[in-house]
Enzyme design. Structure first.
Site, PDB file in Angstrom:
ATOM      1  N   GLY A  45       0.835  -1.185   0.000  1.00 53.84           N
ATOM      2  CA  GLY A  45       0.000   0.000   0.000  1.00 53.84           C
ATOM      3  C   GLY A  45       0.871   1.235   0.000  1.00 53.84           C
ATOM      4  CD  GLN A  50       3.088   5.832   2.826  1.00 53.35           C
ATOM      5  OE1 GLN A  50       2.104   5.288   2.328  1.00 53.35           O
ATOM      6  NE2 GLN A  50       4.074   5.159   3.389  1.00 53.35           N
ATOM      7  CB  CYS A  96       4.860   2.627   7.738  1.00 49.99           C
ATOM      8  SG  CYS A  96       4.423   4.090   6.792  1.00 49.99           S
ATOM      9  CG  LEU A  97       6.534   1.284   1.834  1.00 51.29           C
ATOM     10  CD1 LEU A  97       6.002   1.559   0.430  1.00 51.29           C
ATOM     11  CD2 LEU A  97       7.620   0.225   1.806  1.00 51.29           C
ATOM     12  CG  HIS A 138      -1.051   1.172   7.225  1.00 49.76           C
ATOM     13  ND1 HIS A 138      -0.250   0.914   8.308  1.00 49.76           N
ATOM     14  CD2 HIS A 138      -0.279   1.894   6.361  1.00 49.76           C
ATOM     15  CE1 HIS A 138       0.948   1.452   8.115  1.00 49.76           C
ATOM     16  NE2 HIS A 138       0.950   2.052   6.927  1.00 49.76           N
ATOM     17  CD  GLU A 139      -1.106   2.507   2.627  1.00 48.61           C
ATOM     18  OE1 GLU A 139      -0.742   3.693   2.496  1.00 48.61           O
ATOM     19  OE2 GLU A 139      -0.323   1.601   2.979  1.00 48.61           O
ATOM     20  CG  HIS A 142      -0.132   6.862   5.379  1.00 51.33           C
ATOM     21  ND1 HIS A 142       0.926   7.439   6.038  1.00 51.33           N
ATOM     22  CD2 HIS A 142       0.169   5.546   5.263  1.00 51.33           C
ATOM     23  CE1 HIS A 142       1.836   6.515   6.311  1.00 51.33           C
ATOM     24  NE2 HIS A 142       1.393   5.363   5.857  1.00 51.33           N
TER      25      HIS A 142
END
Length: 184
Positions: A45, A50, A96-97, A138-139, A142
Site C-alpha cells: 500500500g 508518502q 510502513c514504507l 492503514h493507508e 495516512h
C-alpha cells in the site's frame, strides 16, 4: 516515475490530505506512478502523502501477501470516506514504507465499508474484510495525517523515539529512495 518515499518526521505525513479535483490532477498518471513506486519499495500500500503529495489518494495491491483464502485486491482509492468499521479488533504487526525497519502490533477492526472513486472517477461503495481491510485502514490513516505509530502505547513510542529521530535524519537503511525531512 518512481517517487522517493517521504520519511517519518516530514510534516506532510501528519497533515490531513485534501480531496482531489480531477480537473487539477492527472490522476491516472499519479496512480500509475504510485503503483510503480510502491512495487519498487516492495510495499502492499502507498498513500499520496508518502510521496509528498497532500492528496486523498492511496493504492493497494495485496497480491504479494500469502494470507490463505482471502481474495487479492489491486485498486486505487480516490477521495475515500470510511462509512463503517465493524467487527472485533485484532492485532497484527504493521510496518510502513515511511518508517523503515520498525514494526509493531496495531489493533484494527476486521470489517470496513468504504465509499471512494476509482481513477476514472466512478463512485463505489464496497466492503472489505481481514487483511485487505487492514491495509486500507492503514493507508486511510495516512490521508488523515495518522501514522501506525500513533496507534501504539506511549511506552512503546518512548522506546522507539531514538529510532524514529534517526529515520527523520536519514540515519536508516532502506532498499528504496527516500526523502528525509531533517537530512543535513
Amino acid at each position: 516515475m518512481i517517487y522517493p518515499i517521504v520519511a517519518y518526521g516530514h510534516p506532510v505525513l501528519k497533515t490531513k490530505a485534501k480531496d482531489i479535483d480531477p480537473e487539477e490532477v492527472d490522476v491516472k498518471q499519479l496512480v500509475n506512478d504510485m503503483f510503480e513506486t510502491m512495487y519498487n519499495a516492495n510495499g502492499v500500500g502507498l498513500a499520496a502523502p508518502q510521496v509528498g503529495k497532500s492528496l486523498r489518494l492511496f493504492v493497494i495491491d495485496t497480491d504479494p501477501i500469502d494470507d490463505g483464502d482471502e481474495p487479492k485486491v489491486k485498486k486505487a482509492f480516490i477521495n475515500p470516506q470510511i462509512i463503517e468499521e465493524a467487527g472485533e479488533e485484532w492485532a497484527m504487526e504493521e510496518g510502513c514504507l515511511s518508517i523503515p525497519n520498525i514494526r509493531e502490533d496495531v489493533f484494527r477492526q476486521e470489517h470496513l465499508k468504504l465509499q471512494y472513486f476509482d481513477e476514472d472517477f466512478n463512485e463505489h461503495v464496497e466492503e472489505f474484510d481481514g487483511f485487505t481491510a487492514r491495509v486500507i485502514q492503514h493507508e486511510y490513516d495516512h490521508i488523515e495525517g495518522i501514522l501506525f505509530t500513533d496507534h501504539i502505547s506511549a511506552l512503546k513510542k518512548r522506546l522507539l523515539k531514538g529510532k524514529l529521530t534517526n529515520i527523520s535524519k536519514g540515519k536508516v537503511k532502506a532498499d528504496y529512495k527516500m526523502a528525509f525531512p531533517k537530512l543535513k
